[in-house]
Write a protein that holds these residues in place. Structure first.
Motif, PDB file in Angstrom:
ATOM      1  N   UNK A  41       0.836  -1.184   0.000  1.00  0.00           N
ATOM      2  CA  UNK A  41       0.000   0.000   0.000  1.00  0.00           C
ATOM      3  C   UNK A  41       0.879   1.246   0.000  1.00  0.00           C
ATOM      4  N   UNK A  42       0.263   2.409   0.164  1.00  0.00           N
ATOM      5  CA  UNK A  42       0.992   3.671   0.179  1.00  0.00           C
ATOM      6  C   UNK A  42       0.924   4.291   1.570  1.00  0.00           C
ATOM      7  N   UNK A  43       1.698   5.345   1.779  1.00  0.00           N
ATOM      8  CA  UNK A  43       1.800   5.972   3.089  1.00  0.00           C
ATOM      9  C   UNK A  43       1.695   7.482   2.971  1.00  0.00           C
ATOM     10  N   UNK A  44       1.211   8.120   4.033  1.00  0.00           N
ATOM     11  CA  UNK A  44       1.147   9.578   4.061  1.00  0.00           C
ATOM     12  C   UNK A  44       2.546  10.203   4.079  1.00  0.00           C
ATOM     13  N   UNK A  45       3.472   9.540   4.771  1.00  0.00           N
ATOM     14  CA  UNK A  45       4.834  10.067   4.915  1.00  0.00           C
ATOM     15  C   UNK A  45       5.845   8.990   4.511  1.00  0.00           C
ATOM     16  N   UNK A  46       6.038   8.785   3.211  1.00  0.00           N
ATOM     17  CA  UNK A  46       6.904   7.695   2.738  1.00  0.00           C
ATOM     18  C   UNK A  46       8.346   7.801   3.217  1.00  0.00           C
ATOM     19  N   UNK A  47       8.817   9.023   3.442  1.00  0.00           N
ATOM     20  CA  UNK A  47      10.204   9.195   3.861  1.00  0.00           C
ATOM     21  C   UNK A  47      10.453   8.675   5.274  1.00  0.00           C
ATOM     22  N   UNK A  48       9.380   8.436   6.045  1.00  0.00           N
ATOM     23  CA  UNK A  48       9.546   7.983   7.424  1.00  0.00           C
ATOM     24  C   UNK A  48       9.989   6.526   7.503  1.00  0.00           C
ATOM     25  N   UNK A  49       9.800   5.765   6.410  1.00  0.00           N
ATOM     26  CA  UNK A  49      10.182   4.353   6.414  1.00  0.00           C
ATOM     27  C   UNK A  49       9.126   3.442   6.993  1.00  0.00           C
ATOM     28  N   UNK A  50       8.008   3.990   7.486  1.00  0.00           N
ATOM     29  CA  UNK A  50       6.911   3.176   7.995  1.00  0.00           C
ATOM     30  C   UNK A  50       5.616   3.609   7.338  1.00  0.00           C
ATOM     31  N   UNK A  51       4.613   2.746   7.388  1.00  0.00           N
ATOM     32  CA  UNK A  51       3.342   3.053   6.746  1.00  0.00           C
ATOM     33  C   UNK A  51       2.465   3.836   7.716  1.00  0.00           C
TER      34      UNK A  51
END
Length: 202
Positions: A41-51
């Motif tokens: 899936x995708x994430x609100x903050x992809x740079x954080x390394x977690x979903x």
């Protein structure tokens, strides 16, 4: 209850690509059945390394349960809401529509059983009606709407060769913000491989 098992932070931060959502692989394990479901899936903050997802928002998802592959939308955040009927459109291709009735229900509460003094044929009909009603309610209230089989494979294959995925929920009783867009970058194929889906075999 489910606990999140981190499988991969497939952000593959490609320099300037960190501003848009990227695809990531993860898994959930049911604490009672120990059944693990893998998903991308995708994430609100992809740079954080977690979903990280938010309530009242929907996110595209590819799920893998055993040998079955599903694709669609899921509700995000801690408090899930029903998704309902959804549409996915890759680039300028015709939109795909996925209904709650296509969503598999692998685990659902059993319908209440009533002891009625009825002939066997009528008792069987009552039970069948109860089971169908429970199935309908479970699907309509599901925090995800997905489809499987050949349709899912065709959608994922189109996603892998596309550039942009637009999605929305349709119908009444939906949250105000029900549309979204995500880039179909190389992290999609990479994340699919992590959960055991070979893009070349679709």
């Amino acid at each position: 209850m489910k606990r999140i098992v981190s499988v991969l932070a497939a952000t593959m931060a490609l320099g300037g690509c960190a501003s848009g959502p990227t695809w990531q692989a993860t898994g959930t394990t049911d604490e009672f059945t120990d059944k693990t479901t893998m998903m991308v899936t995708t994430s609100e903050f992809p740079a954080s390394g977690s979903i990280v997802t938010r309530s009242l928002r929907f996110y595209p998802v590819v799920r893998k349960e055993g040998d079955e592959i599903y694709v669609g939308l899921m509700s995000g955040g801690r408090f899930k809401i029903p998704v309902g009927t959804v549409q996915l459109r890759i680039d300028q291709n015709e939109a795909w529509t996925i209904t709650p009735q296509e969503t598999p229900v692998s685990m659902m509460p059993s319908a209440p059983q009533y002891t009625l003094n009825l002939p066997p044929e009528q008792a069987a009909l009552v039970k069948q009606t109860q089971d169908q009603a429970m199935l309908n309610v479970t699907q309509l209230m599901s925090p995800y709407t997905v489809t499987g089989g050949d349709k899912a494979k065709k959608i994922i294959k189109q996603m892998l060769s596309g550039h942009t995925l637009k999605y929305r929920t349709v119908g009444i009783n939906q949250a105000a913000s029900t549309t979204g867009e995500v880039q179909l970058d190389p992290t999609l194929a990479e994340s699919l491989r992590v959960i055991g889906i070979d893009p070349g075999s679709l």
